[in-house]
Design an enzyme around this catalytic site. Structure first.
Site, PDB file in Angstrom:
ATOM      1  N   HIS A   1     -12.709  -1.219   0.951  1.00 40.34           N
ATOM      2  CA  HIS A   1     -12.861   0.163   0.822  1.00 40.34           C
ATOM      3  C   HIS A   1     -14.157   0.411   1.897  1.00 40.34           C
ATOM      4  CE1 HIS A   1     -11.332  -1.380  -2.993  1.00 40.34           C
ATOM      5  NE2 HIS A   1     -10.669   0.209  -3.067  1.00 40.34           N
TER       6      HIS A   1
ATOM      7  N   HIS B   1     -15.176   4.464 -10.084  1.00 35.40           N
ATOM      8  CA  HIS B   1     -14.099   5.452 -10.999  1.00 35.40           C
ATOM      9  C   HIS B   1     -14.893   5.835 -11.975  1.00 35.40           C
ATOM     10  CE1 HIS B   1     -11.188   1.960  -9.397  1.00 35.40           C
ATOM     11  NE2 HIS B   1     -10.356   3.177  -9.639  1.00 35.40           N
TER      12      HIS B   1
ATOM     13  N   ASP C   1     -10.451   7.186  -0.752  1.00 34.85           N
ATOM     14  CA  ASP C   1     -10.165   6.531  -2.133  1.00 34.85           C
ATOM     15  C   ASP C   1      -9.731   7.865  -3.231  1.00 34.85           C
ATOM     16  OD1 ASP C   1      -9.883   4.702  -4.185  1.00 34.85           O
ATOM     17  OD2 ASP C   1     -11.792   3.822  -4.054  1.00 34.85           O
TER      18      ASP C   1
END
Length: 505
Positions: A177, A189, A261
């Site tokens: 990432h 998240h 993402d």
């Protein structure tokens, strides 16, 4: 078939749809997805909720491609703990930490190639993998065994091998990432992580694997929703022109597709909103917006499309930037269409592997580390207590883990149960085990104090206990036998079960 290309949608609307990678619900494509493909949607994302079996998945992707042959079909299939194609049974491939622990780049390349062939057979041609994060923080709640390790050079060589293997099967890699999620203490998240290190550290540690991936030809790179003040004190990576355009494009020379993402993750959605976050991401240099791990309905897709169109018309987003992003996505779709059906030679299964052994199981067996000498197999089976932490969103709660079912196949009479922190009691485990030998499976025991306490109590009561660590092996080994699998994939559990049952090769 839906309407011919161009009908019912403007060029601007088509470009806006082209940069979205939405998910959807169900084992069949909804009508709205098929309609939007005809209006310019260039890619879709598959999640575990879409998968019943590989045969069903192949039918699903075939139906989608009946609308557009070049449609990109993406998935988050890292192998190891993170699997969508095998969400219900666990992965046939060990994850990055197991591969990094073996440290054989030919094996990593071979595993990635076989994973790529598996995805290609299911009609998937864009994989959001590998994770190139350097796991500098062992308490990281979301990376852990998803990383090849904590050594930048090791991570770099295995990232490059993984990219080469996956793309040899005609599946585009998406190295993630960027610019590195390994030193975070927060899961993006749920909230915005922050990494407070200097440019020298970032260059010597986090960027090294991404440079290797770019040199290996990775077709795409996924951005991270993390704040790195040394690079940009104001915007997280996904929304930062300094990071996506200045660093990734101009300094590192990456010319492929930049994928975000999940734009619905709280690190972006709670601070910026999905729609505004989408506009900011494309303006910063992103080409494809991953959306659908959470919201996956037509209304969400249209809201994001319309936000991009409105931003162009207001002058907030240059039309040329949106057109450039759409063109990159279409070019990637063209590459996968041309590569579809190719498998490449991959790498041979390692010498000494039993004939016919799947490469994923062969790799998992090589990753297992054993401290102590396993006792002869118990005639009446064993009892397996799995101490279960809450699964993070990347892994998800549906994918099973442990060694219980695997040992039950090898040792008749074996019983197994899972215990969460709230439901655990040492007395209950000992009572359930009875006279049978005790096996305790844990996952990242170093991050969960309750697991450490439970292990101490169980080993004190039963000194012959076997402990199986299926996360990062950072805790002091406990028990008469300590087995580290370096991941919780199904094949990792199988490899550990073979050791306990005396079947290891």
């Amino acid at each position: 078939m839906t309407a011919p290309a161009g009908k019912g949608a403007s060029t601007l609307e088509r470009d806006a749809l082209a940069v979205l990678q939405p998910g959807f619900d169900g084992a069949e494509p909804p009508d709205w997805v098929l309609r939007r493909i005809g209006e310019g949607l260039e890619s879709v994302a598959i999640f575990g909720r879409n998968v019943v079996s590989r045969a069903q998945l192949a039918r699903l992707t075939g139906r989608l491609r009946a609308e557009r042959e070049s449609l990109l079909v993406a998935v988050d299939e890292e192998g190891g703990d993170v699997t969508r194609v095998e969400v219900g049974e666990g992965s046939s491939f060990p994850g990055n930490y197991a591969l990094g622990s073996v440290d054989d780049v030919d094996l990593t390349r071979s595993v990635a190639a076989e994973l790529g062939r598996t995805l290609a057979a299911c009609g998937i041609d864009h994989n959001w993998a590998p994770s190139a994060d350097v796991n500098a923080n062992p308490d990281n709640p979301v990376i852990g065994v998803r990383a090849f390790g904590a050594d930048p050079k090791l991570v770099a060589r295995h990232t490059a091998a993984y990219v080469e293997g996956l793309q040899s099967a005609g599946v585009a890699a998406c190295t993630k990432h960027f610019p590195g999620h390994g030193d975070t203490a927060v899961d993006s998240h749920h909230a915005m992580p922050r990494i407070d290190v200097g440019l020298d550290t970032l260059a010597a540690r986090d960027l090294v694997p991404f440079k290797a991936a770019i040199a290996a030809g990775t077709k795409s790179v996924m951005s991270a929703h993390i704040l790195l003040p040394a690079l940009d004190p104001d915007r997280p990576g996904t929304l930062s022109p300094r990071i996506l355009t200045g660093l990734l494009r101009e300094e590192l020379g990456f010319d492929g597709v930049i994928v975000t993402d999940g734009i619905d993750m709280q690190a972006i959605d709670s601070a910026y909103g999905m729609a505004h976050g989408t506009v900011l991401a494309v303006a910063a240099g992103a080409d494809a917006i991953c959306v659908g791990g959470g919201p996956s309905d037509e209304g969400t897709v249209l809201r994001l499309r319309d936000a991009l169109v409105a931003a162009v018309r207001s002058g907030e987003l240059p039309e040329e930037r949106l057109a450039e992003a759409a063109a990159r996505v279409r070019a990637l779709a063209g590459w996968t269409l041309g590569a579809r059906g190719t498998t490449g030679p991959g790498a041979a299964v390692q010498e000494g592997t039993a004939p016919g052994t799947p490469v994923g199981l062969a790799a998992a067996r090589r990753a297992v580390r054993v401290t102590g000498t396993p006792a002869p197999p118990a005639a009446g089976g064993v009892y397996v207590a799995s101490l279960s932490p809450a699964a993070n969103i990347a892994v998800g709660p549906r994918t099973p883990w442990g060694v219980g079912p695997e040992l039950a196949e090898l040792l008749p009479g074996t019983g197994h149960s899972a215990y969460t922190e709230d439901a655990y009691s040492t007395g209950a485990v000992l009572a359930a085990a009875g006279a049978r030998p005790l096996v305790v499976a844990v996952r990242d025991a170093h991050r969960h104090p309750w697991m450490g306490r439970a292990l101490d109590e169980l080993v004190a009561a039963r000194p012959t206990t076997t402990v199986v660590e299926m996360g990062l092996d950072r805790s002091q080994p406990r028990g008469a036998v300590y087995i580290a699998t370096c991941g919780a994939a199904r094949v990792c559990g199988q490899a550990a079960a073979e050791v306990i049952a005396g079947r290891a090769l």
